[in-house]
Structure formats: structure tokens, C-alpha cells
Design a protein around this motif. Sequence first.
Motif, short mmCIF file in Angstrom:
data_model
loop_
_atom_site.label_atom_id
_atom_site.label_comp_id
_atom_site.label_asym_id
_atom_site.label_seq_id
_atom_site.Cartn_x
_atom_site.Cartn_y
_atom_site.Cartn_z
N UNK A 117 37.87 41.60 -8.95
CA UNK A 117 37.71 42.54 -10.06
C UNK A 117 36.41 42.19 -10.78
N UNK A 118 35.91 43.05 -11.66
CA UNK A 118 34.65 42.74 -12.34
C UNK A 118 34.67 41.42 -13.09
N UNK A 119 35.84 41.01 -13.57
CA UNK A 119 35.93 39.76 -14.31
C UNK A 119 36.01 38.53 -13.41
N UNK A 120 36.28 38.74 -12.14
CA UNK A 120 36.39 37.60 -11.23
C UNK A 120 37.39 37.85 -10.13
N UNK A 121 38.27 36.87 -9.89
CA UNK A 121 39.28 36.96 -8.85
C UNK A 121 40.66 37.00 -9.53
N UNK A 122 41.34 38.13 -9.42
CA UNK A 122 42.65 38.27 -10.04
C UNK A 122 43.74 37.95 -9.04
N UNK A 123 44.80 37.30 -9.50
CA UNK A 123 45.86 36.82 -8.63
C UNK A 123 46.94 37.87 -8.47
N UNK A 124 47.25 38.20 -7.23
CA UNK A 124 48.33 39.10 -6.87
C UNK A 124 49.46 38.28 -6.27
N UNK A 125 50.65 38.39 -6.84
CA UNK A 125 51.83 37.71 -6.31
C UNK A 125 52.53 38.66 -5.35
N UNK A 126 52.62 38.30 -4.08
CA UNK A 126 53.21 39.19 -3.07
C UNK A 126 54.67 38.87 -2.78
N UNK A 127 55.31 38.05 -3.63
CA UNK A 127 56.70 37.65 -3.42
C UNK A 127 57.65 38.83 -3.53
N UNK A 128 58.95 38.55 -3.74
CA UNK A 128 60.01 39.56 -3.66
C UNK A 128 59.67 40.84 -4.41
N UNK A 129 59.14 40.72 -5.61
CA UNK A 129 58.71 41.88 -6.39
C UNK A 129 57.21 41.78 -6.62
N UNK A 130 56.41 42.26 -5.67
CA UNK A 130 54.96 42.08 -5.75
C UNK A 130 54.38 42.64 -7.04
N UNK A 131 53.45 41.89 -7.63
CA UNK A 131 52.85 42.34 -8.88
C UNK A 131 51.52 41.63 -9.10
N UNK A 132 50.59 42.35 -9.69
CA UNK A 132 49.36 41.74 -10.16
C UNK A 132 49.67 40.91 -11.39
N UNK A 133 49.26 39.65 -11.37
CA UNK A 133 49.50 38.78 -12.51
C UNK A 133 48.35 38.90 -13.49
N UNK A 134 48.48 38.20 -14.63
CA UNK A 134 47.41 38.19 -15.63
C UNK A 134 46.41 37.07 -15.37
N UNK A 135 46.61 36.30 -14.31
CA UNK A 135 45.71 35.19 -14.02
C UNK A 135 44.44 35.70 -13.34
N UNK A 136 43.30 35.30 -13.88
CA UNK A 136 42.00 35.64 -13.32
C UNK A 136 41.12 34.40 -13.31
N UNK A 137 40.54 34.09 -12.16
CA UNK A 137 39.52 33.06 -12.09
C UNK A 137 38.18 33.73 -12.38
N UNK A 138 37.55 33.40 -13.51
CA UNK A 138 36.33 34.11 -13.90
C UNK A 138 35.21 33.94 -12.87
N UNK A 139 34.49 35.04 -12.62
CA UNK A 139 33.35 34.99 -11.71
C UNK A 139 32.48 36.21 -11.98
N UNK A 140 31.18 35.99 -12.04
CA UNK A 140 30.21 37.07 -12.14
C UNK A 140 29.87 37.52 -10.73
N UNK A 141 30.34 38.70 -10.38
CA UNK A 141 30.17 39.25 -9.03
C UNK A 141 30.83 38.33 -8.01
N UNK A 142 32.14 38.30 -8.05
CA UNK A 142 32.90 37.45 -7.14
C UNK A 142 32.63 37.81 -5.69
N UNK A 143 32.42 36.79 -4.85
CA UNK A 143 32.12 37.02 -3.44
C UNK A 143 33.15 36.39 -2.53
#
Length: 394
Positions: free
Chosen positions: A91-117
Motif C-alpha cells: 500500500x502507499x504507506x508500506x506493507x500491510x498485513x493480511x491475515x488469511x486464517x479462518x476469517x481472512x481480513x486485512x489487519x491494521x498492521x503496516x510496516x512503513x515503507x516509501x514505495x515498498x518493493x
Amino acid sequence: MPITRTKTLRAAALPAALLGTVALALTGCATNAADAESTSTPKADSTRITLTYDGGLLVLDQDLQVVADDAVDGFTRVNPAGDGRHVLVTVPEGFRVLDTAADPALTDEVFPADTGGHAVVHGDRTALFADGTGDVTTFDNTDLDGDAPPDARTTESEAAHHGVAIELEDGTLLTTIGTEESRSGVRALDADGEELTRSESCPDVHGEGAVQDEVAVFGCTDGALVYADGAFEKLDAPTEYGRTGNLFTTDTSSVAVGDYNDDPDSEGYLLDQIALIDAASGKYTVADMPDGVGFTFRDLARGPGDEAVVLGDDGALHTFDETNGEQLDSFPVIDAWEGPAEWQDAHPAVKVAGDIAYVTDPAERKVHAVDLTTGKVVASSDALPGVPNEIAVA
């Protein structure tokens, strides 16, 4: 000797409602053999498949049924986080964590990065590269299941560039050297961020992975750069120009498999040769695809026996012995397809988990599961809500 500054941080939080309202930055190369990250073959215990499409992010279960569909604007990249459960969404803010477990959901956790590669997993450590700053963020991916975001360490590069990094088990960080204009090699840093050694004999370095005995391999335009026992060694390509930009490795083989391009003036993204780089023997072999068959950076993987797996533009999966390049088999899966006009454009891709190869079929808006031990398609999804583009398996 350049000074490297390290700092410890916590993954930042991003409100979930923001994700669908922002445009995603592009993080790939616009070179002939386009962008991808190397990977070791994932394990398929409770497999979830994450797919991107224009406007959304899908999670499928191992029966290829859609279990989650989130709105996401623009082109999105996805990579396994390394723990077999989470996926990193750029995402623009960095790398956002998606939990793919039983009920998949995008979490609020983001590892900050300018133009994540690139996001590179090695064992329990994951390394994230921010092209906009050159910062490398590393963390223990087993801590993603905790109540709090994992501790993360950020190491600065000498200059911002489209780069990549990998952290070894002893804490050594291997990270690329470059600027916005060019890339020249790799340096090794100890756990305190002090430089141990470097090599600048890897022009346009791109693509990485760790083979058997934790030997790291990087792709260059004239061969490969190998790091073992605290030292770098250059392996020359068999042709004067021989670009390998994407590598696929396992921890049970000394061979790194990559794409190969021996024509600096080639156009488009289809290639027809694969590189087989044996880091133990130093042997560098180039194998040809069947006549008239091409592939892109999204079409390489490793099979359950360490063989090279290539999805050709003829719609078939082709397998090759990773030691000598001999073709082992060919399995038809989808209709023939054409190479993309731009590397970000949706086109067929393959990922392997255990014995199963997951093949995207943009023309039909489907994903197919292929048993690599038999060559049979064992499952296919229904038509998806959008055209599948990027894929990650966790």
C-alpha cells in the motif's frame, strides 16, 4: 567505509477504512525481464491463495472457493509474509498485513515503507525493501501471530534504489548497492549494521534467494553473485550479456533457477531460456524452452522434487531437471496466451505449494490447481469477481 544506521521500530497501524481510498504505488521494474521476488517452495498444510484484481483483493481456500473479497484501488502487489498464514499487501504507506486464517481480513498492521518493493522470506526472518528511501526493514515473521506487532529493525542503504535484501540465520544482512540510476552489487552487514564485505561486480543486480547450506545467490546482467562463508564469488554467464533478474530457490538444492535473457536489445517481456545456477559447483547452465514457447517472470517456480516449473505461453506447465536442464514433462492447463504490454498487466502466473501448482487464468477469470505428480488439474475456481493478476500462497 560507509556508516550504516540501524533503528528498532514497531509496525505502524493504518485504519482499515483507508485502504480502499488510496492509489497504490508501482514497485516493479520496467526492464525486459521484469520484476519479481525469488521464493522458496511454500508448504501446503492449510493453503490459502491470495489474488489481486483491478479494484480488489481475494482470498481463496484450498478448494479454490472465494472466502474474502476486499476493495483495493489500483495495482496491488502481494507476497507471503513467511509464517504460512499472513500475506503482505503493498500500500502507499508500506506493507500491510493480511491475515488469511479462518476469517481472512486485512489487519491494521503496516510496516512503513516509501514505495515498498521486494519482500524476501528466509527462514523466520522477512526483509522488506523500500525503493523510495533504500531502507530495509527486517522482522521475525513468527511474531505476526502475537497480540502486538513484531519488533522490526530498519537499516539504511547508502542511496535510494530499486533493491532487495535477505537476512541470514546468523543475522547477516545482504542488501543491494545502487542509486536511482543504476545498481552495482551487494554488501554484507553484521547484526549491528557494520559492513563486513561487499562486491560491486553484479551490474543491475536483481533477484535473490538462498539455496542449500544457506548460500545466497543474486542475479546480474552478466551472471550471478554468490555469497558463502563470508565471501562473495562471481559466476559468469555463458554469454557476454546474460541477464537473470528473478531467482527461485529451495533449501534442499544447491541450484538456483532463474529466467535468462542473452539479448540486451530484446523487446517485450517473454523469454525462452532458463538459468540453472549451481552455487556448490559453480556450474552455470542455460536450458531452452520448447520451440516457440515463452514465459514471463510470473511463470517460474520450483516443484516438489526441486525441479524447475515453467508456465509457458502455450498454456502448459513444463518441468525441467534443475541439474542439467533436461525437460521432464509437459502438462496442458490453460489456453495459449500472449505476453503483456506492460509488466503490471494481468497475465498467467504460477505458484507452487507442496505437490500443487496454482495457475491463474486471466482470460477465463479462474485459478486452477494442478497436481505436479500426475499433471492433472484437480480443481478449478468458479469465475472470479475480477481478472486475477498477482498471486501469493500461504
